[in-house]
Design a protein around this motif. Structure first.
Motif, PDB file in Angstrom:
ATOM      1  N   ARG A 170       0.830  -1.205   0.000  1.00  0.00           N
ATOM      2  CA  ARG A 170       0.000   0.000   0.000  1.00  0.00           C
ATOM      3  C   ARG A 170       0.870   1.263   0.000  1.00  0.00           C
ATOM      4  O   ARG A 170       0.604   2.214  -0.728  1.00  0.00           O
ATOM      5  CB  ARG A 170      -0.934  -0.011   1.210  1.00  0.00           C
ATOM      6  N   LEU A 171       1.926   1.263   0.821  1.00  0.00           N
ATOM      7  CA  LEU A 171       2.832   2.405   0.834  1.00  0.00           C
ATOM      8  C   LEU A 171       3.556   2.531  -0.506  1.00  0.00           C
ATOM      9  O   LEU A 171       3.740   3.636  -1.027  1.00  0.00           O
ATOM     10  CB  LEU A 171       3.854   2.266   1.967  1.00  0.00           C
ATOM     11  N   ALA A 172       3.941   1.394  -1.075  1.00  0.00           N
ATOM     12  CA  ALA A 172       4.628   1.421  -2.370  1.00  0.00           C
ATOM     13  C   ALA A 172       3.745   2.063  -3.437  1.00  0.00           C
ATOM     14  O   ALA A 172       4.228   2.853  -4.268  1.00  0.00           O
ATOM     15  CB  ALA A 172       5.021   0.003  -2.787  1.00  0.00           C
ATOM     16  N   ARG A 173       2.449   1.758  -3.396  1.00  0.00           N
ATOM     17  CA  ARG A 173       1.530   2.360  -4.377  1.00  0.00           C
ATOM     18  C   ARG A 173       1.418   3.869  -4.165  1.00  0.00           C
ATOM     19  O   ARG A 173       1.333   4.634  -5.130  1.00  0.00           O
ATOM     20  CB  ARG A 173       0.158   1.691  -4.298  1.00  0.00           C
ATOM     21  N   ARG A 174       1.392   4.315  -2.920  1.00  0.00           N
ATOM     22  CA  ARG A 174       1.338   5.756  -2.644  1.00  0.00           C
ATOM     23  C   ARG A 174       2.573   6.455  -3.193  1.00  0.00           C
ATOM     24  O   ARG A 174       2.486   7.552  -3.761  1.00  0.00           O
ATOM     25  CB  ARG A 174       1.239   6.006  -1.145  1.00  0.00           C
TER      26      ARG A 174
END
Length: 255
Positions: free
Chosen positions: A187-191
């Motif tokens: 999820r952080l990687a997508r942000r």
């Protein structure tokens, strides 16, 4: 044999929770949509020490799924000692571009599924004097313009968790909310990828810009959040009830 149900257990924080509780000797029921990822987590949990691991692949936002997962858990192990409600991701974006369906989807998986799992598992948890850990997030305390759905859902989860904690007072159950901050997950990687695309900058630059914006020395690791879940599900947390614990490296400045 203590048994824990973990929702959203296929990856990210849910996977870390599964591996952590496996090390503490819990038998596990892992629930999420992705059956292949669930089986991968299950294999890792067995290797980490879980005496038994079961999986239930389903859309947790749908009515009836929580009851089915709890029934399968009781059939397999005869008890529920811990429930970790972790499932749910919400759509980010400008409030004016988010639809009613986006809001409904966000609440269906993260909020309503949590309510249903707590209700379905209440009796066996009460019998076991067990623990519920509802995963919210720091967006509950720090509203952001692009996180109107997630922040609202997380705030609702805190209110709901405190309400049922008050209801269970004196039963021996322990019910708490855990709010992770900015943790190294998909999820952080997508942000970071989204920010890089919006700014026209590299991923490394976007990662650093986001870190600085949140005022944190580094991003957290899933295991650091899992350690708190392990504590809340252990006898060491016998006097921790109805509270909100934030694991965010100091990103939340409010009281």
């Amino acid at each position: 044999m203590r048994t824990a149900i973990i929702t959203g257990a296929s990856r990210g924080l849910g996977r870390a929770f599964a591996l952590g509780l496996a090390q503490d000797g819990f038998a596990l029921m892992l629930a999420a949509r992705d059956s292949a990822a669930l089986e991968d987590t299950a294999a890792a949990a067995r290797a980490a020490g879980a005496p038994d691991v079961f999986t239930h692949a389903a859309d947790l936002s749908q009515p009836g799924t929580a009851e089915a997962v709890v029934a399968a858990t009781l059939a397999a192990t005869g008890r529920v000692d811990a429930l970790v409600n972790n499932a749910g991701a919400t759509k980010r974006g400008d409030f004016l571009t988010l639809s009613d369906a986006d809001f409904l989807d966000g609440f269906a998986l993260k909020f309503h599924a949590t309510v249903r799992f707590c209700r379905a598992a209440w009796a066996p948890l009460e019998a076991a004097k067990g623990a519920i850990v509802n995963i919210s997030g720091v967006g509950a305390m720090t509203p952001e313009p692009d996180f109107a759905i997630g922040g609202s859902v997380n705030s609702a989860l805190i209110n709901f968790t405190k309400a049922i904690a008050k209801r269970s007072q004196g039963t021996g159950m322990r019910i708490n909310t855990l709010c992770p901050g900015h943790i190294v997950t998909d999820r952080l990687a997508r942000r970071i990828e989204t920010l890089a695309a919006e700014r026209g900058i590299t991923l490394d630059a976007a990662r650093e810009e986001l870190r600085q914006a949140h005022g944190i020395p580094r991003y957290g690791n899933p295991e650091e959040v899992a350690d708190v879940v392990r504590f809340l599900c252990s006898p060491a947390a016998a006097y921790v009830h109805g509270t909100v614990i934030t694991v965010d490296g100091g990103a939340t400045p409010g009281i």
